[in-house]
Each structure stands twice: as C-alpha cells, then as structure tokens.
Design a protein around this motif. Structure first.
Motif, PDB file in Angstrom:
ATOM      1  N   UNK A 180      10.049  -3.704  11.851  1.00  0.00           N
ATOM      2  CA  UNK A 180       9.587  -4.891  11.116  1.00  0.00           C
ATOM      3  C   UNK A 180       8.154  -4.721  10.619  1.00  0.00           C
ATOM      4  N   UNK A 181       7.349  -3.946  11.333  1.00  0.00           N
ATOM      5  CA  UNK A 181       5.978  -3.688  10.875  1.00  0.00           C
ATOM      6  C   UNK A 181       5.975  -2.769   9.649  1.00  0.00           C
ATOM      7  N   UNK A 182       6.987  -1.915   9.536  1.00  0.00           N
ATOM      8  CA  UNK A 182       7.100  -1.074   8.343  1.00  0.00           C
ATOM      9  C   UNK A 182       7.303  -1.950   7.111  1.00  0.00           C
ATOM     10  N   UNK A 183       8.149  -2.969   7.245  1.00  0.00           N
ATOM     11  CA  UNK A 183       8.388  -3.879   6.128  1.00  0.00           C
ATOM     12  C   UNK A 183       7.113  -4.645   5.774  1.00  0.00           C
ATOM     13  N   UNK A 184       6.359  -5.064   6.788  1.00  0.00           N
ATOM     14  CA  UNK A 184       5.078  -5.732   6.519  1.00  0.00           C
ATOM     15  C   UNK A 184       4.115  -4.791   5.793  1.00  0.00           C
ATOM     16  N   UNK A 185       4.125  -3.516   6.191  1.00  0.00           N
ATOM     17  CA  UNK A 185       3.283  -2.534   5.512  1.00  0.00           C
ATOM     18  C   UNK A 185       3.688  -2.334   4.071  1.00  0.00           C
ATOM     19  N   UNK A 186       5.002  -2.333   3.814  1.00  0.00           N
ATOM     20  CA  UNK A 186       5.502  -2.208   2.438  1.00  0.00           C
ATOM     21  C   UNK A 186       4.981  -3.353   1.580  1.00  0.00           C
TER      22      UNK A 186
END
Length: 465
Positions: free
Chosen positions: A317-323
């Motif tokens: 989910x943090x990857x999506x926030x980074x995106x």
C-alpha cells in the motif's frame, strides 16, 4: 524458479495442503543476508509412513530463482567447503564473496567492452550507411563515431567502478568524479577544437579522455578507500558460476536499454534521410530535451528504490502512495517545463544554432513544442517502469521497451517518409504512449500480485504462530 513471484506461489501451494504443517519460515528474499544470499526457507512437518505406522517428520524446503541458486552455490562452496571454525570467519567469507564478485565483473567488463569496441569500429562505416547519414557530414560523423567506439572500454569501466563504489555506501565520490570529467570535457573540447584544430574528432577525443580519466580515478580511489576489495591472487581468478549470476541479473536490464535504442536509431535514420537541416535540428532539440527529462528519470529511479524497500517490508500500500506522490510531482514539473519550452524554446535553440539558420531554429522549436506536450506520458512511463523493476518484475519492464521500439519503428517506416520532420517530432511521444498502454495494466497486475502475496504470507505467519 524463473521469477521471484513463483517462489511465493509454490510456498502458498505447499502451505495449503492439509497434510503439511509449517513450523517456521525464513524469508531471505525480503531480508537478504549481508553477503547477498537470497532464498525462501520453510521448516515443515510432514507425515511419513513406516511399517509401524505414520510418524510426523520435519524437513527443510528451500525455494530459489535460478539467479539466486547460482549465488547460493558460490556461497556454499566458500562457507562449507573450507575449514571454518567460528562465527567470526563469516565476515571473511562475505568479504571473499565481494572480492570475487568485483573481480569477475571487472574481467567481464574488460572482455565485453573490447569485443564491442572492435566490432563497432569494424562496422562503423556500415552503421552510418544504414542510418543514411548525409554525405556532406559523413566524414565528420565517421571520425567522431570511430573515436567514441574506441573509447567504449572507458565508458564501461567508469559505470562499473562507480556502481561498485555506490554499492559500498559512497554515492558522493562518483558524482564528484563525474562532475570533474564534465568540466574537463568542456575545457578539452575548447582546446582540441580551437587550439589544436582537430575538429569533430577533437570533441570525441576530449570526451573519451575525460571518461577514461574518471574511470582511473574511481579505480585508484576504490582500492585505496576500501581494503575489503584488495583480494589475493586466488580471489582474482575468474569464476564461471559467478559470471553467470552477474550476466543473469544484468543482461535483462541491458536488453531493455538496447531494445529502446534500436527504435531511437531507426528514428534517427529516418530523420537523416530528410537532409542536413533536419539532422541539425534533431540533434540540437534532443540535447535540450534530454536536459529537461532528467527529472523524470530521477523520479523513476527514486521509485525503484522506494518500491523495492516497501516490497521487502511487505507494505504494497505504501508503493501505491509513492506512485501518487511521484505522479503529483511529475505533473507539476511537466506543467513547468511545458510553459518554459513553449515560451523559450527558440531562445534555448540559439545556444546550439546560429541565428542565421532560420530553418533549423524553426524545426528545433517545433520538436521541443511537440515533445513538451507529451512529457506527462514520459513521466508516467518512468514512474511505472522503475517501480515494476524495483519489485522484481524486470521482464515486464523490458517488454515496455519493446513497445517503445515498435512504435518508433512504425513511425520511422511509415510516417516520416510521408509527413517529413513533423512525424519525427511525434516519434518519441508515440513511443511513450505505446509503453504506457502496456505499463498501466502491467502495474495493476503487479500490484495485485504483491497484495495477494502479503495477504498469504500474513496468513502463513498466523498459522505458524
């Protein structure tokens, strides 16, 4: 296994069997050992049938990719086929692995760079003919390209040595060496062209010499700074298994850039057929464009590191926030460059083009205007491609390069002969769009796989607990 994702798929299939009890899991993929060892270990209990009856027996299962298995084999030979007494010897083993890896990489680079240099020097004239280089600039282009090809080993070794230094925790020194080389290159350009009157060949010699000097500086600094790299004659021997590991990791990434470059060469070739003015406009516009798109590449590289870290931590989910965060920064920067280039493209072109060359100036301005309108597509490409690479799906990232190549080839073969230079202007934007059409669904697929893996792993952990 071929891919990292297959490891977790196999682990999930094993844990779903009702006759297998998982006792312990050690995930060295998410948390690799300090010597680079990666593997997925499972301690399980399974029923074994004897004549006296059924008895539960414990077993260890190790699941790895092909590349991980090469490294595990080298680690096994060093760790278990030597006389090792205490835990303190582990540091010595890890140091030996590092020395062997950097020795093999240096020898691979030496061999590959010499072969590439020889082949490209022999084929230099044919390459320019294939690219339909105009006759009035052919001699200068041949001289520049030949010197550049001769200097391929310098480029190889700077990139390799600076990467080793960064891997050992020092990212500043390679930057300073690169900055020194850039300043030296400018000074030598002026000296070779204006003082020695060597022309185009002088510019190439200045570039190659600067790169070679920066490589030498990296080499001297590396061996003086890091004692861990000062190996024995035995450690300097070439190891085929370790070479296979390095090639297994590096070749897919190299192919991605090569595939993308093929499309760019095709586009350059189609543009060369339009005449000298279009060649000059394309060259000057590309230099300006490359300066402005560095930020998109930097965002992508940052996302590769960020996504890899959060993948290892089991937080997709943090990857999506980074995106989302990087996409917002990308859009803001793209809007800024759009306004700047729409207003100032003709003034920036004057850095490279004489004011009297009105046709070249207009074509350069047109190229930059078209490119900047599609910068958001390029930004999205960089963010998604590097993110997918960062979580281990390198083949998908490579296929996006194939999409770019196909788009550029189609524009080169069918659009440029009909529409001329305006089609050249749309060559890169069409490639970016083609890559995005592949990368968007690819990222959705990867993200769902990551979330599924994390969910399954959490269930396994709860079962063990």
């Amino acid at each position: 296994c071929p891919f990292i994702s297959d490891i977790y798929t196999i682990a999930n299939l094993l844990t779903s069997q009702d006759d297998i009890t998982v006792l312990k899991i050690k995930d060295y993929i998410k948390a690799p050992k300090s010597n680079g060892y990666r593997s997925y270990h499972m301690i399980v209990e399974i029923p074994v049938f004897f004549t006296e009856g059924k008895f539960p027996m414990r077993a260890e299962i190790q699941i790895r990719t092909i590349g991980m298995d090469f490294w595990a084999s080298v680690d096994h030979q060093l760790r278990y086929k030597k006389t090792i007494g205490a835990d303190k010897d582990i540091e010595a083993i890890e140091a030996e692995l590092l020395k062997c890896a950097q020795t093999v990489s240096l020898k691979l680079a030496a061999g590959m760079s010499v072969v590439i240099a020889l082949l490209t020097c022999i084929l230099c004239e044919d390459i320019l003919r294939i690219m339909r280089t105009p006759e009035n600039i052919f001699e200068g282009a041949y001289a520049y390209l030949l010197v550049t090809f001769i200097g391929v080993p310098c480029t190889f070794f700077y990139n390799l040595l600076s990467s080793i230094i960064r891997a050992l925790g020092d990212s500043k020194t390679p930057f300073w060496f690169l900055l020194f080389a850039a300043v030296l290159n400018i000074i030598l350009d002026l000296f070779c062209i204006l003082v020695l009157d060597w022309g185009v060949a002088g510019a190439a010699i200045a570039t190659v010499f600067s790169q070679g000097l920066s490589a030498v500086l990296c080499y001297i600094y590396m061996y003086r700074k890091f004692e861990i790299l000062q190996g024995t004659p035995k450690e300097r021997r070439f190891q085929s298994k370790l070479a296979k590991t390095l090639l297994y990791i590096g070749v897919p990434m190299g192919l991605q850039f090569s595939i993308t470059a093929i499309g760019s060469i095709m586009l350059q070739s189609a543009n060369n057929a339009l005449g000298t003015a279009c060649v000059a406009a394309f060259t000057s516009a590309m230099r300006i464009k490359m300066f402005f798109i560095c930020t998109f590449e930097s965002l992508g590289i940052a996302m590769a590191t960020y996504s890899g870290q959060n993948y290892g931590a089991g937080k997709p989910e943090r990857i999506w926030l980074g995106i989302k965060a990087s996409a917002l920064m990308m859009i803001i920067y793209a809007a800024f460059t759009f306004l700047l280039l729409m207003v100032g493209a003709k003034y920036l072109a004057l850095i490279f083009v004489d004011p009297s060359e009105t046709e070249i100036l207009l074509d350069t301005e047109l190229f930059l205007h078209v490119s900047c309108m599609f910068f958001p597509m390029l930004g999205l490409l960089c963010i998604l491609r590097y993110t997918i690479q960062g979580v281990g799906f390198t083949n998908l990232a490579m296929f996006s390069g194939v999409a770019e190549m196909i788009a550029r080839i189609l524009v080169s073969l069918y659009a440029v002969p009909v529409f001329g230079f305006i089609a050249v202007c749309y060559g890169d934007p069409m490639a970016w769009i083609a890559a995005d059409l592949f990368l968007v669904p690819a990222f959705i697929y990867v993200y769902r796989r990551l979330k599924k893996q994390v969910f399954t792993n959490s269930q396994v952990t709860q079962t063990v607990a």
